[in-house]
Design a protein around this motif. Structure first.
Motif, mmCIF file in Angstrom:
data_model
loop_
_atom_site.group_PDB
_atom_site.id
_atom_site.type_symbol
_atom_site.label_atom_id
_atom_site.label_comp_id
_atom_site.label_asym_id
_atom_site.label_seq_id
_atom_site.Cartn_x
_atom_site.Cartn_y
_atom_site.Cartn_z
ATOM 1 N N UNK A 146 0.874 -1.175 0.000
ATOM 2 C CA UNK A 146 0.000 0.000 0.000
ATOM 3 C C UNK A 146 0.909 1.222 0.000
ATOM 4 N N UNK A 147 0.841 2.014 -1.053
ATOM 5 C CA UNK A 147 1.741 3.157 -1.158
ATOM 6 C C UNK A 147 3.190 2.742 -1.136
ATOM 7 N N UNK A 148 3.454 1.542 -1.653
ATOM 8 C CA UNK A 148 4.805 1.014 -1.693
ATOM 9 C C UNK A 148 5.258 0.347 -0.412
ATOM 10 N N UNK A 149 4.432 0.326 0.618
ATOM 11 C CA UNK A 149 4.805 -0.251 1.909
ATOM 12 C C UNK A 149 4.310 -1.694 1.994
ATOM 13 N N UNK A 150 5.176 -2.603 2.421
ATOM 14 C CA UNK A 150 4.808 -4.018 2.523
ATOM 15 C C UNK A 150 4.085 -4.338 3.823
ATOM 16 N N UNK A 151 4.138 -3.455 4.802
ATOM 17 C CA UNK A 151 3.321 -3.583 6.006
ATOM 18 C C UNK A 151 2.531 -2.293 6.174
ATOM 19 N N UNK A 152 1.351 -2.396 6.712
ATOM 20 C CA UNK A 152 0.459 -1.239 6.766
ATOM 21 C C UNK A 152 -0.575 -1.463 7.848
ATOM 22 N N UNK A 153 -1.302 -0.416 8.151
ATOM 23 C CA UNK A 153 -2.322 -0.451 9.193
ATOM 24 C C UNK A 153 -3.622 0.108 8.617
#
Length: 403
Positions: free
Chosen positions: A110-117
Motif C-alpha cells: 500500500x503506497x509502496x509499503x509491505x506492512x500497513x495499518x
C-alpha cells in the motif's frame, strides 16, 4: 439467542505509527472493475473472527469472475474497534488447497509499503500487481493481535491458517487449521479488459449460495458465466440478511448496506436484487441475534424495495428484481407468511417498478404447487436450492442481464 462478544485490546505500541487508510477512503478510478467481492459482517463466535489473529497467517482462495492484466485487493476493517496491523500480504495463483504456485507469489503493498495499518472502520486498497490468473490465493500475516475480525460468515470456501509468518510460503504444510469463512477480505479488482459492466448479485443466503457444495463455486452468481452471461459478476449476498432490519449476526439491512456493497463497487452497471424471505420468515419472531422482530407488512417490504430502486437509479445503475422463492415445508412457513410472499411477488411481477424482473418462483416451483420448491431443485430444507437449483436461477437471470 443473546450475542456476546469478548473484545481484545490491541496495544498501541504494537501498531505501526502510520495509519494508511481512514474510513471511507477509496480509489475512484473508473478503469478498474470489481472481479470478486463479498459483503463484510460483524465478528461472530461461530468462526475465528471473535478472537481474531496474532502471529498467524491466513490464506484465502477465491475465483475471479473476470481476469485482467493487473489486480488490486481490497481489505476491510469496517467492524474493527482497533487499528488493524497487516505485517505482510501476498497474492498468488492457487495450486489447490492451501498450496500456491511458487513463481506466482507477489507481495502486496500500500503506497509502496509491505506492512500497513487499516484504521477502525476503514478499508484498504492495495497497489496494483500483475495478474496471477483466475484462481487466486490471498495470504495475510498478522504479527500483532488484531482484535475481533471483520468477516463474511458463509464463504462456502475453505480458508487456511498457520502459526507464524507464511505469507510468501508456497507450501500447504503449515496451514493446518481451516474455516469456512472469509476474514478482512472485501474485494479484488482488475483493470478493465472489456467494456462489460459489473453485475452485483445482492441478497440473502439464496445469493450467498447457502447449501451449495463447498469449494466448487456452485452459487448462482458463480454459475452465470457457465450459462452464457459475459462480464464480471460479484456476490454481495449475506446469509440470513433482511431488507428492513439490521443484525449483528445477519448483517446490516439491505437498505443500510446497498450503497457500500453495490453502488460503490468499481465498474457496477447492474444489480440483481433477491431478498425478502428472511423478513417474512422471521416476521413476529426472535432472530438468531436474540432480537424480537416485529411483524412485517407487504407495504413495508414494497417501500423497502422502492428505496433500493431509487438508490440504484440515482447512480445510473440498472436494477433487476427477482421474485421470492417458494418455501412451503420449511421452518419459516405459515399461511400468513405465504400470503405476504404472494403479495410481494405479485407486486414485483406487475408493478413495473424494477427495470427488469425475473420470476424465480415460476422457474423453481414444484409442478402444480407454486408454494413449494421442485424436488429436483430442493437442497432438503425446502427453503434453499441445491446446486441444480442455483444453476436454474442462473439460467433465468442470464437472459435478463443480456437484455
Amino acid at each position: 439467542m443473546t450475542v456476546r462478544r469478548r473484545w481484545i485490546a490491541v496495544p498501541v505500541a504494537a501498531v505501526a505509527a502510520l495509519v494508511l487508510v481512514a474510513f471511507g477512503v477509496r480509489d475512484t478510478e473508473t478503469s478498474w472493475s470489481s472481479a470478486w467481492a463479498t459483503a463484510v459482517q460483524y465478528p461472530i463466535y461461530q468462526n475465528w473472527s471473535a478472537m481474531g489473529f496474532s502471529d498467524q497467517t491466513v490464506r484465502q482462495v477465491i475465483r475471479l469472475s473476470q481476469e485482467g492484466p493487473e489486480v488490486r485487493v481490497r481489505l476491510s476493517n469496517r467492524y474493527g474497534e482497533y487499528p488493524l496491523p497487516v505485517a505482510a500480504a501476498t497474492v498468488a495463483a492457487s495450486a489447490g488447497g492451501a498450496a500456491v504456485v511458487p513463481e506466482s507469489v507477489r507481495g502486496l503493498t500500500v503506497g509502496g509499503r509491505s506492512s500497513f495499518v487499516i484504521a477502525p472502520g476503514g478499508e484498504m486498497v492495495s497497489d496494483a500487481v500483475r495478474s496471477v490468473g483466475a484462481q487466486v490465493a490471498i495470504t495475510l500475516y498478522f504479527a500483532q493481535p488484531t482484535g475481533p475480525a471483520t468477516q463474511h460468515g458463509q464463504a462456502l470456501a475453505t480458508t487456511y491458517r498457520a502459526n507464524g509468518d507464511h505469507a510468501a510460503d508456497p507450501s500447504a504444510a503449515p496451514f493446518t487449521d481451516t474455516s469456512q469463512s472469509w476474514y478482512y477480505l472485501a474485494g479484488v479488482d482488475t483493470l478493465r479488459s472489456s467494456t462489460d459492466d459489473v453485475t452485483v448479485a445482492f441478497g440473502d443466503s439464496l445469493t450467498d449460495g447457502y447449501r451449495s457444495t463447498p469449494d466448487t463455486d456452485q452459487r448462482y452468481p458463480d454459475q452465470l458465466a457457465a450459462v452464457g452471461h459475459h462480464g464480471p459478476v460479484v456476490n454481495a449476498g449475506i446469509s440470513g440478511n433482511r431488507l428492513l432490519t439490521d443484525s449483528t449476526v445477519l448483517g446490516d439491512s439491505a437498505l443500510a448496506r446497498f450503497r457500500r456493497d453495490v453502488l460503490d463497487q468499481p465498474g457496477v452497471g447492474t444489480v440483481v436484487v433477491m431478498i425478502g424471505i428472511n423478513d417474512i420468515g422471521l416476521s413476529g419472531s426472535t432472530g438468531p441475534d436474540g432480537v424480537v422482530f416485529p411483524p412485517v407488512s407487504t407495504d413495508q417490504l414494497i417501500t423497502g424495495f422502492r428505496d433500493l430502486i431509487a438508490q440504484a437509479r440515482a447512480k445510473g445503475v440498472r436494477i433487476v428484481g427477482a421474485t421470492i422463492l417458494p418455501f412451503a415445508g420449511s421452518a419459516y412457513f405459515s399461511p400468513e407468511r405465504e400470503r405476504l410472499r404472494t403479495e410481494v411477488n405479485t407486486w414485483i411481477r406487475e408493478s413495473g417498478a424494477f427495470d427488469a424482473m425475473v420470476d424465480l418462483e415460476q422457474a423453481l416451483a414444484a409442478p402444480g404447487d407454486r408454494t413449494r420448491l421442485a424436488d429436483g431443485f430442493d437442497s432438503g430444507d425446502h427453503l434453499h436450492p441445491n446446486d441444480f437449483g442455483y444453476r436454474a436461477i442462473a439460467m433465468v437471470i442470464a437472459p435478463a442481464l443480456a437484455t
